[in-house]
Write an enzyme that holds these catalytic residues in place. Structure first.
Site, mmCIF file in Angstrom:
data_model
loop_
_atom_site.group_PDB
_atom_site.id
_atom_site.type_symbol
_atom_site.label_atom_id
_atom_site.label_comp_id
_atom_site.label_asym_id
_atom_site.label_seq_id
_atom_site.Cartn_x
_atom_site.Cartn_y
_atom_site.Cartn_z
ATOM 1 N N HIS A 18 0.798 -0.928 -0.051
ATOM 2 C CA HIS A 18 -0.243 0.041 0.128
ATOM 3 C C HIS A 18 0.799 1.378 -0.081
ATOM 4 O O HIS A 18 2.003 1.151 0.410
ATOM 5 C CB HIS A 18 -0.874 0.093 1.603
ATOM 6 C CG HIS A 18 -0.583 0.820 2.528
ATOM 7 N ND1 HIS A 18 0.897 1.141 2.979
ATOM 8 C CD2 HIS A 18 0.040 -0.816 2.979
ATOM 9 C CE1 HIS A 18 0.662 1.179 4.062
ATOM 10 N NE2 HIS A 18 1.023 -0.573 4.145
ATOM 11 N N SER A 21 0.926 5.666 4.897
ATOM 12 C CA SER A 21 0.088 5.932 5.276
ATOM 13 C C SER A 21 -0.068 7.177 6.345
ATOM 14 O O SER A 21 1.362 7.388 6.616
ATOM 15 C CB SER A 21 -0.777 4.789 6.647
ATOM 16 O OG SER A 21 0.241 4.916 7.724
ATOM 17 N N VAL A 22 -0.488 7.535 7.056
ATOM 18 C CA VAL A 22 -0.519 8.101 8.125
ATOM 19 C C VAL A 22 0.420 8.313 9.266
ATOM 20 O O VAL A 22 1.414 9.002 9.278
ATOM 21 C CB VAL A 22 -1.673 9.500 8.221
ATOM 22 C CG1 VAL A 22 -1.350 10.509 9.789
ATOM 23 C CG2 VAL A 22 -2.374 10.378 7.694
ATOM 24 N N THR A 30 2.976 0.679 13.410
ATOM 25 C CA THR A 30 1.458 0.638 12.543
ATOM 26 C C THR A 30 0.320 -0.303 13.127
ATOM 27 O O THR A 30 -0.671 -0.548 14.018
ATOM 28 C CB THR A 30 1.436 1.043 11.449
ATOM 29 O OG1 THR A 30 2.194 2.230 10.919
ATOM 30 C CG2 THR A 30 -0.309 1.840 10.833
ATOM 31 N N GLU A 96 -2.160 -6.283 8.479
ATOM 32 C CA GLU A 96 -0.706 -6.062 8.685
ATOM 33 C C GLU A 96 -0.151 -7.489 9.868
ATOM 34 O O GLU A 96 -1.293 -7.720 10.800
ATOM 35 C CB GLU A 96 -0.062 -4.634 9.108
ATOM 36 C CG GLU A 96 1.925 -4.753 9.417
ATOM 37 C CD GLU A 96 2.485 -4.866 8.054
ATOM 38 O OE1 GLU A 96 2.591 -6.049 8.141
ATOM 39 O OE2 GLU A 96 2.926 -4.008 7.696
ATOM 40 N N ASP A 98 0.748 -7.714 13.312
ATOM 41 C CA ASP A 98 0.396 -7.052 15.053
ATOM 42 C C ASP A 98 1.298 -7.250 15.695
ATOM 43 O O ASP A 98 2.198 -7.799 16.505
ATOM 44 C CB ASP A 98 -0.577 -7.631 15.810
ATOM 45 C CG ASP A 98 -1.110 -7.404 17.228
ATOM 46 O OD1 ASP A 98 -0.535 -5.997 17.466
ATOM 47 O OD2 ASP A 98 -1.899 -7.833 17.334
ATOM 48 N N TYR A 99 1.519 -5.413 15.950
ATOM 49 C CA TYR A 99 2.621 -4.974 16.599
ATOM 50 C C TYR A 99 2.868 -4.484 18.152
ATOM 51 O O TYR A 99 3.397 -4.639 18.954
ATOM 52 C CB TYR A 99 3.608 -3.428 16.618
ATOM 53 C CG TYR A 99 4.273 -3.381 15.339
ATOM 54 C CD1 TYR A 99 5.569 -5.051 15.466
ATOM 55 C CD2 TYR A 99 4.315 -3.149 13.466
ATOM 56 C CE1 TYR A 99 6.608 -4.111 14.447
ATOM 57 C CE2 TYR A 99 4.847 -3.294 12.926
ATOM 58 C CZ TYR A 99 6.656 -3.546 13.345
ATOM 59 O OH TYR A 99 6.990 -3.981 12.576
ATOM 60 N N ARG A 123 11.797 -6.093 15.663
ATOM 61 C CA ARG A 123 11.137 -5.620 13.607
ATOM 62 C C ARG A 123 11.655 -6.419 12.461
ATOM 63 O O ARG A 123 10.467 -6.469 12.475
ATOM 64 C CB ARG A 123 11.657 -4.388 13.745
ATOM 65 C CG ARG A 123 11.381 -3.153 14.516
ATOM 66 C CD ARG A 123 12.681 -1.432 13.751
ATOM 67 N NE ARG A 123 11.531 -1.691 12.491
ATOM 68 C CZ ARG A 123 12.703 -1.483 11.940
ATOM 69 N NH1 ARG A 123 13.820 -1.049 12.042
ATOM 70 N NH2 ARG A 123 12.135 -1.185 10.785
ATOM 71 N N ARG A 124 12.717 -6.919 12.954
ATOM 72 C CA ARG A 124 13.309 -8.099 11.758
ATOM 73 C C ARG A 124 13.973 -9.715 12.174
ATOM 74 O O ARG A 124 13.859 -9.913 11.020
ATOM 75 C CB ARG A 124 15.086 -7.054 11.891
ATOM 76 C CG ARG A 124 15.257 -5.700 11.318
ATOM 77 C CD ARG A 124 14.163 -4.865 10.830
ATOM 78 N NE ARG A 124 14.404 -5.653 9.188
ATOM 79 C CZ ARG A 124 13.381 -6.208 8.221
ATOM 80 N NH1 ARG A 124 12.472 -5.140 7.746
ATOM 81 N NH2 ARG A 124 13.534 -6.460 7.115
ATOM 82 N N GLY A 166 3.538 -4.557 4.345
ATOM 83 C CA GLY A 166 5.353 -4.535 4.250
ATOM 84 C C GLY A 166 5.291 -6.203 5.081
ATOM 85 O O GLY A 166 5.833 -7.083 4.550
#
Length: 212
Positions: A18, A21-22, A30, A96, A98-99, A123-124, A166
């Protein structure tokens, strides 16, 4: 003698992340937050659609996540292709990663709470998850069944567009390209970027192109 004049079936899977985004613009983790596109994000999606239109792509099916930034990006891409009547199917399995407790935080705030090294690992890495969130391994576990049950059969009948996020696209690319956990740690997909796969009749990957 009767000749079969039907054109051969093309089997392409086109993955698009996408547009911005904001939350992306603000540098936030996000995840499942339903952040809308920025104006730049809309332009990135439209540009992806124009690049595909220049190559005369026509899709027989399309899929997005259930989140606004992917849904709107998909619509903008299909509008640019002259296919506004093709309505993408939406699947939560394409949402996406879930963080968890990182969701909505910027990197400075997250680093201050957990430390920069721990944040970068979450993150990675493939297997480590942030508190109350998903690892990339968890994301692979929900996306691959969706791909095998729904998306891959559609690709066997024609060209298919998937517009998603992503990390969920990293998970799908990992499965498609048989990447190792170490290799996927270095995989980045920019907003508005395009990856194209040509599939053989036995569903294996014949060729791959990357645009952005």
């Amino acid at each position: 003698m009767i000749h079969d004049c039907k054109a051969p079936v093309t089997r392409h899977l086109v993955l698009v992340r996408h547009g911005q985004s904001v939350a992306n613009r603000s540098g936030l983790f996000t995840g499942l937050l339903d952040s809308p596109l920025t104006e730049q994000g809309r332009m990135e999606a439209e540009a992806a659609g124009r690049r595909l239109a220049e190559r005369s792509w026509r899709f027989s099916a399309a899929f997005t996540s259930t989140l606004t930034r992917a849904i709107v990006s998909g619509r903008l891409i299909l509008d640019a292709l002259g296919q506004p009547g093709l309505v993408p199917q939406r699947f939560a399995a394409l949402d996406e990663r879930d963080y968890g407790d990182l969701s909505g935080l910027d990197k400075i705030a997250a680093d201050a709470r957990w430390g920069a090294e721990r944040i970068e690992t979450w993150r990675r890495s493939y297997a480590e998850a942030p508190p109350n969130g998903e690892s990339l391994r968890d994301t692979v576990a929900r996306i691959v069944p969706c791909y095998l049950r729904t998306i891959q059969p559609a690709v066997m009948g024609g060209d298919v567009l998937v517009v998603a996020h992503g990390n969920c696209l990293r998970a799908l690319v990992m499965a498609l390209e048989d990447l190792s956990p170490a290799e996927v740690e270095h995989l980045e997909l920019a907003t508005g970027s395009v990856r194209i796969y040509e599939l053989a009749a036995d569903t294996t990957i014949k060729a791959r192109w990357i645009d952005g």
